[in-house]
Design a protein around this motif. Structure first.
Motif, PDB file in Angstrom:
ATOM      1  N   ILE A  93     -16.769   3.164  -0.386  1.00 19.74           N
ATOM      2  CA  ILE A  93     -15.620   2.691  -1.339  1.00 19.74           C
ATOM      3  C   ILE A  93     -14.512   3.878  -1.045  1.00 19.74           C
ATOM      4  CG2 ILE A  93     -14.468   1.922  -3.433  1.00 19.74           C
ATOM      5  CD1 ILE A  93     -16.789   0.411  -4.109  1.00 19.74           C
ATOM      6  N   LYS A 112      -9.724   5.785   4.589  1.00 22.85           N
ATOM      7  CA  LYS A 112      -9.285   5.406   5.968  1.00 22.85           C
ATOM      8  C   LYS A 112      -7.902   4.674   5.839  1.00 22.85           C
ATOM      9  CE  LYS A 112     -13.893   4.711   8.667  1.00 22.85           C
ATOM     10  NZ  LYS A 112     -14.387   3.549   8.836  1.00 22.85           N
ATOM     11  N   LEU A 113      -7.630   4.326   4.688  1.00 22.00           N
ATOM     12  CA  LEU A 113      -6.410   3.439   4.066  1.00 22.00           C
ATOM     13  C   LEU A 113      -5.264   4.277   4.573  1.00 22.00           C
ATOM     14  CD1 LEU A 113      -6.951   0.829   1.543  1.00 22.00           C
ATOM     15  CD2 LEU A 113      -6.061   0.431   3.473  1.00 22.00           C
ATOM     16  N   LEU A 168     -13.690   4.176   2.968  1.00 21.99           N
ATOM     17  CA  LEU A 168     -12.663   2.658   2.948  1.00 21.99           C
ATOM     18  C   LEU A 168     -11.029   3.696   2.082  1.00 21.99           C
ATOM     19  CD1 LEU A 168     -14.523   0.260   1.938  1.00 21.99           C
ATOM     20  CD2 LEU A 168     -13.504   0.316   3.769  1.00 21.99           C
ATOM     21  N   ASN A 169     -11.198   4.133   0.702  1.00 25.48           N
ATOM     22  CA  ASN A 169     -10.360   4.175   0.775  1.00 25.48           C
ATOM     23  C   ASN A 169      -8.629   5.582   1.246  1.00 25.48           C
ATOM     24  OD1 ASN A 169      -8.962   3.765  -2.209  1.00 25.48           O
ATOM     25  ND2 ASN A 169     -10.872   3.969  -3.256  1.00 25.48           N
TER      26      ASN A 169
END
Lengths: 97, 341, 97, 97
Positions: free
Chosen positions: D87, D93-94, D90-91
């Protein structure tokens, strides 16, 4: 009856097969023979208590713990899989951007 | 020949309890704290309280057991003194009263020293009863041919020693004395000397202990003391010098069939004993043993023992060669006490 | 019904209701049949052992297992919820892009 | 301590050392001395049973439960960490978008 001497009979070990309650230097020992059982049987209202602990409840708790563990395993295997799927989807969406 | 141990330490044996009865329902029960014992329990018992020995065991026969019953108010059982299990150490190996002979000749008796297991005897402790035996401090070990206990027969000292040292053995045998097995069976047709002569002081002490160590008074003057007997008796003693063909069992059977039925009231014991040293013994091939025939009668005024002794002497005179008896002599006790002769 | 009438009944039936230890075909059986218990008690330094296993330790382990399970349940319920929340936030951010 | 003795008889000093079987208000009670044990022993083919349940198996189950719990703890600590890492990535990458 103590009638016959049994000198001719083969070595009998019935003596060893009989269960017994023994005291060994003050320790109280309950003994069953080689292939014999020690059994506790209670009616619906009777209990077997070992130093105040209800043996029936103890066994019940062991089973309950086992069931809980089975449940926990299911969730701890199921949930992460579910979560992995969601993370995988998120990654896909990110790539699609 | 074998000898069977009589007294048990069974729970149900009334003689083991202080009030000469097994504990009643709801009784409080006391076992001595520091006496090792194995107790066979054959039945179910309701008890309110039971103190167990610190070292001991209760062997439960099928169906036997203990249940709880609070001291009963109504039966007057739990209210009295606790039922006490008597000292299980009170039974001595050397007590003649505690043995039963397995010999077939049941109508004959044995002199006291021969009621205790002899050197050539097989000793049997019944496998269907619990027991405890005291081995007293005697000069040497009690020697027998074999010992059977707990369904096992011991004929070697190593095996017996291992058993006696085991917990099962220690629950059943105690005391400073030793026990030795492995003697030969008696192979002599003329019989074998029992071999308990040296133990006689201990044997008699054990037997007479309830009488304060004294023999009861006899009913005759000049009472006789057969070899192996602890107390004097009235009657006669016939001593047979035996030859090589003498057969002890045949002679016993002959007495039982041909003589005893005609002499009611006379009790007979026949055994081989060491020949007493006699001042003018003819040296030579004569055996150093003889056959002692004890003729005892409780009522010496009837004179039955005297008549039987003379009949046996006459029998030897007539049939001595066939019987293998070389010679015979007799001693008789004196007149009945109270007889004013 | 447990108390009074028992006293008048014949010995046999009261015996059946008494808790007992008995030998049955070589097995040693403890029966707590009616509303009565069979209890085993040692002093504070004594142990109860079942074929060499210390019952006190077993009972302690049962309780410890139970406590551990309670803890595991809390984390296995709390953590996924926490993770679900984070995934939900990620999804929201993705939609916002 | 083990509970209230409630016994009618006076205690001699040796009684304290002697194992004891007693009736207490209809219950059957086995008592061992202060530092003495109570043991139940069967031969190798014999079992200890409570109402048909094999107590040996129950004790085995306690250990099994303990092992399972150890395993569950490891996964419930390891997996969330793994998921948290994903997670977090993912953060990141965002944020990079």
């Amino acid at each position: 009856e103590t009638g016959e001497p049994e000198l001719q009979r083969p070595k009998r070990s019935t003596e060893l097969q009989q269960p017994r309650m023994a005291a060994e230097r003050g320790n109280l020992v309950f003994l069953a023979g080689f292939a014999q059982n020690i059994e506790f049987r209670t009616g619906s209202l009777g209990k077997i208590k070992l130093n105040g602990e209800d043996l029936g409840e103890c066994l019940h708790q062991i089973q309950k713990n086992k069931d809980d563990i089975t449940g926990l395993k299911r969730t701890s295997i199921g949930l992460p899989q579910n979560i992995s799927n969601q993370i995988h989807q998120l990654n896909s969406k990110l790539v699609d951007l | 020949a074998y000898k069977l141990w009589i007294p048990s330490t069974d729970f149900e044996a009334a003689a083991n309890w202080s009030q000469n009865r097994t504990p009643c329902a709801g009784a409080a029960v006391d076992f001595p704290a520091n006496k090792m014992v194995s107790v066979l329990v054959r039945e179910g018992h309701s008890i309110s309280d039971m103190l167990l020995p610190r070292d001991g065991e209760f062997v439960l026969a099928s169906g036997a057991g203990f249940s709880a019953q609070d001291a009963s108010r109504d039966q007057g059982c739990g209210t009295g003194a606790p039922a006490r299990f008597l000292d299980p150490d009170r039974f001595s190996w050397h007590d003649p009263r505690l043995w039963r002979s397995g010999d077939a000749a049941r109508d004959l008796f044995s002199v006291d020293a021969e009621r205790v297991p002899c050197r050539h005897d097989d000793v049997v402790f019944p496998s269907d009863a619990s027991f405890r035996v005291g081995l007293g401090a005697i000069p040497g070990p009690a020697r027998v041919r074999s010992v059977r206990a707990l369904g096992q027969t011991f004929t070697r000292d190593e095996d017996l020693g291992a058993f006696l040292a085991s917990r099962a053995g220690r629950l059943r045998f105690h005391g400073p004395g030793a026990l030795s097995v492995g003697s030969e069976a008696c192979a002599e047709r003329s019989g074998c000397v029992c071999g308990n002569a040296e133990l006689q002081p201990w044997i008699c002490a054990a037997m007479l202990q309830p009488l304060g160590g004294r023999c009861p008074p006899t009913a005759c003057r000049d009472a006789l003391r057969p070899q192996g007997q602890c107390c004097d008796l009235c009657g006669a003693i016939v001593s047979l010098t035996h030859g090589p063909t003498f057969d002890l069992e045949r002679y016993r059977a002959r007495l039982l069939q041909a003589f005893l039925p005609q002499y009611q009231g006379v009790q007979v014991a026949v055994s081989k004993v060491p020949r007493p040293a006699r001042p003018r013994d003819t040296a030579g091939a004569e055996a150093d043993t003889e056959i002692q025939v004890v003729l005892a009668e409780a009522r010496p005024e009837t004179g039955g023992a005297r008549r039987l002794a003379r009949a046996l002497l006459a029998d030897v005179a007539e049939h001595g060669e066939a019987l293998g008896v070389l010679s015979a002599t007799a001693r008789e006790s004196g007149a009945p006490v109270g007889d004013s002769s």
